[in-house]
Motif scaffolding. Structure first.
Motif, PDB file in Angstrom:
ATOM      1  N   ARG A   1       0.758  -1.216   0.206  1.00  0.00           N
ATOM      2  CA  ARG A   1       0.008  -0.026  -0.120  1.00  0.00           C
ATOM      3  C   ARG A   1       0.835   1.365   0.054  1.00  0.00           C
ATOM      4  O   ARG A   1       0.433   2.548  -0.288  1.00  0.00           O
ATOM      5  N   LEU A   2       2.264   1.283   0.034  1.00  0.00           N
ATOM      6  CA  LEU A   2       3.064   2.412   0.205  1.00  0.00           C
ATOM      7  C   LEU A   2       3.334   2.995  -1.037  1.00  0.00           C
ATOM      8  O   LEU A   2       3.670   2.106  -1.892  1.00  0.00           O
ATOM      9  N   LEU A   3       3.118   4.183  -1.194  1.00  0.00           N
ATOM     10  CA  LEU A   3       3.504   4.891  -2.361  1.00  0.00           C
ATOM     11  C   LEU A   3       4.624   5.580  -2.367  1.00  0.00           C
ATOM     12  O   LEU A   3       5.632   5.711  -3.166  1.00  0.00           O
ATOM     13  N   SER A   4       4.913   6.533  -1.334  1.00  0.00           N
ATOM     14  CA  SER A   4       6.018   7.046  -0.986  1.00  0.00           C
ATOM     15  C   SER A   4       6.510   7.498   0.408  1.00  0.00           C
ATOM     16  O   SER A   4       5.663   7.203   1.217  1.00  0.00           O
ATOM     17  N   ILE A   5       7.711   7.546   0.660  1.00  0.00           N
ATOM     18  CA  ILE A   5       8.316   8.055   1.943  1.00  0.00           C
ATOM     19  C   ILE A   5       9.004   9.246   1.732  1.00  0.00           C
ATOM     20  O   ILE A   5      10.101   9.552   0.840  1.00  0.00           O
ATOM     21  N   VAL A   6       8.854  10.340   2.250  1.00  0.00           N
ATOM     22  CA  VAL A   6       9.216  11.784   2.262  1.00  0.00           C
ATOM     23  C   VAL A   6       9.378  12.436   3.430  1.00  0.00           C
ATOM     24  O   VAL A   6       8.987  12.024   4.479  1.00  0.00           O
TER      25      VAL A   6
ATOM     26  N   ARG B   1       9.946  12.554  11.392  1.00  0.00           N
ATOM     27  CA  ARG B   1      11.107  12.447  10.539  1.00  0.00           C
ATOM     28  C   ARG B   1      10.771  12.016   9.201  1.00  0.00           C
ATOM     29  O   ARG B   1      11.513  12.308   8.145  1.00  0.00           O
ATOM     30  N   ALA B   2       9.550  11.283   8.952  1.00  0.00           N
ATOM     31  CA  ALA B   2       9.040  10.824   7.825  1.00  0.00           C
ATOM     32  C   ALA B   2       7.870  10.797   7.793  1.00  0.00           C
ATOM     33  O   ALA B   2       6.911  10.851   8.467  1.00  0.00           O
ATOM     34  N   VAL B   3       7.295  11.042   6.361  1.00  0.00           N
ATOM     35  CA  VAL B   3       6.103  11.037   6.093  1.00  0.00           C
ATOM     36  C   VAL B   3       5.612  10.098   4.993  1.00  0.00           C
ATOM     37  O   VAL B   3       6.174  10.011   4.091  1.00  0.00           O
ATOM     38  N   LEU B   4       4.463   8.818   5.257  1.00  0.00           N
ATOM     39  CA  LEU B   4       4.437   8.046   4.495  1.00  0.00           C
ATOM     40  C   LEU B   4       3.212   8.000   3.761  1.00  0.00           C
ATOM     41  O   LEU B   4       2.063   8.297   4.407  1.00  0.00           O
ATOM     42  N   VAL B   5       2.973   8.091   2.489  1.00  0.00           N
ATOM     43  CA  VAL B   5       1.619   8.271   1.709  1.00  0.00           C
ATOM     44  C   VAL B   5       1.433   7.096   1.084  1.00  0.00           C
ATOM     45  O   VAL B   5       2.115   6.220   0.403  1.00  0.00           O
ATOM     46  N   MET B   6       0.006   6.573   1.651  1.00  0.00           N
ATOM     47  CA  MET B   6      -0.524   5.266   1.125  1.00  0.00           C
ATOM     48  C   MET B   6      -1.535   5.334   0.060  1.00  0.00           C
ATOM     49  O   MET B   6      -1.891   6.571  -0.332  1.00  0.00           O
ATOM     50  N   ASP B   7      -1.629   4.467  -0.595  1.00  0.00           N
ATOM     51  CA  ASP B   7      -2.530   4.338  -1.800  1.00  0.00           C
ATOM     52  C   ASP B   7      -3.903   4.403  -1.391  1.00  0.00           C
ATOM     53  O   ASP B   7      -4.941   4.494  -2.122  1.00  0.00           O
ATOM     54  N   THR B   8      -4.521   4.461  -0.136  1.00  0.00           N
ATOM     55  CA  THR B   8      -5.573   4.652   0.378  1.00  0.00           C
ATOM     56  C   THR B   8      -5.888   5.961   0.861  1.00  0.00           C
ATOM     57  O   THR B   8      -6.917   6.481   1.289  1.00  0.00           O
ATOM     58  N   ASP B   9      -5.050   7.149   0.257  1.00  0.00           N
ATOM     59  CA  ASP B   9      -5.016   8.424   0.906  1.00  0.00           C
ATOM     60  C   ASP B   9      -4.630   8.645   2.175  1.00  0.00           C
ATOM     61  O   ASP B   9      -4.940   9.743   2.683  1.00  0.00           O
TER      62      ASP B   9
ATOM     63  N   PRO C   1      13.236   8.579   6.562  1.00  0.00           N
ATOM     64  CA  PRO C   1      13.033   8.034   5.432  1.00  0.00           C
ATOM     65  C   PRO C   1      14.067   6.943   5.001  1.00  0.00           C
ATOM     66  O   PRO C   1      13.506   5.960   4.508  1.00  0.00           O
ATOM     67  N   GLU C   2      15.280   7.209   5.076  1.00  0.00           N
ATOM     68  CA  GLU C   2      16.196   6.258   4.738  1.00  0.00           C
ATOM     69  C   GLU C   2      16.206   5.005   5.546  1.00  0.00           C
ATOM     70  O   GLU C   2      16.349   3.874   4.997  1.00  0.00           O
ATOM     71  N   SER C   3      15.923   5.125   6.725  1.00  0.00           N
ATOM     72  CA  SER C   3      15.727   3.714   7.701  1.00  0.00           C
ATOM     73  C   SER C   3      14.478   3.136   7.147  1.00  0.00           C
ATOM     74  O   SER C   3      14.442   1.667   7.034  1.00  0.00           O
ATOM     75  N   ILE C   4      13.361   3.873   6.825  1.00  0.00           N
ATOM     76  CA  ILE C   4      12.232   2.808   6.387  1.00  0.00           C
ATOM     77  C   ILE C   4      12.525   2.315   5.200  1.00  0.00           C
ATOM     78  O   ILE C   4      12.011   1.133   5.060  1.00  0.00           O
ATOM     79  N   ALA C   5      13.080   3.073   4.166  1.00  0.00           N
ATOM     80  CA  ALA C   5      13.381   2.356   2.845  1.00  0.00           C
ATOM     81  C   ALA C   5      14.304   1.234   2.922  1.00  0.00           C
ATOM     82  O   ALA C   5      13.916   0.154   2.374  1.00  0.00           O
ATOM     83  N   LYS C   6      14.952   1.198   3.791  1.00  0.00           N
ATOM     84  CA  LYS C   6      16.034   0.097   4.317  1.00  0.00           C
ATOM     85  C   LYS C   6      15.386  -1.302   4.707  1.00  0.00           C
ATOM     86  O   LYS C   6      15.659  -2.278   4.215  1.00  0.00           O
ATOM     87  N   ARG C   7      14.466  -0.908   5.673  1.00  0.00           N
ATOM     88  CA  ARG C   7      13.679  -1.966   6.216  1.00  0.00           C
ATOM     89  C   ARG C   7      12.773  -2.745   5.193  1.00  0.00           C
ATOM     90  O   ARG C   7      12.443  -3.636   5.308  1.00  0.00           O
ATOM     91  N   ALA C   8      12.362  -1.758   4.312  1.00  0.00           N
ATOM     92  CA  ALA C   8      11.299  -2.121   3.146  1.00  0.00           C
ATOM     93  C   ALA C   8      12.004  -2.853   2.172  1.00  0.00           C
ATOM     94  O   ALA C   8      11.503  -3.649   1.599  1.00  0.00           O
TER      95      ALA C   8
END
Length: 88
Positions: free
Chosen positions: A16-21, A51-59, A68-75
């Motif tokens: 469901r994750l679109l972006s991490i900003v 420190r990070a905002v996650l935008v989901m496809d459910t709005d 954001p870098e930490s979350i991206a690595k975990r993903a």
């Protein structure tokens, strides 16, 4: 379904994750405010600085206390070396 830890025992669906900003830019601040007004904001920062905002496809918009870098690595996303490009 793959789950990603976004810190402090909270997880989201990777599908469901679109972006991490980063939350610092004015457009992202407006996005967070609009999500709050429409009851689509989920604060998963547990009282810490966002420190990070996650935008989901459910709005939905989700706030996290991890960068954001930490979350991206975990993903499991491969991060490009943007530091060299930003210096140019």
């Amino acid at each position: 379904m793959k789950l990603i830890s976004i810190g402090f025992g909270n997880m989201i669906s990777a599908d469901r994750l679109l972006s991490i900003v980063s939350p610092d830019a004015a457009p992202i601040k407006r996005l967070v405010q609009e999500a709050r007004e429409h009851s689509m904001l989920i604060d998963a920062s547990c009282g810490r600085k966002t420190r990070a905002v996650l935008v989901m496809d459910t709005d939905h918009v989700i706030l996290s206390g991890l960068p954001p870098e930490s979350i991206a690595k975990r993903a499991g996303f491969h991060l490009e070396d943007d530091a060299k490009e930003e210096e140019l």
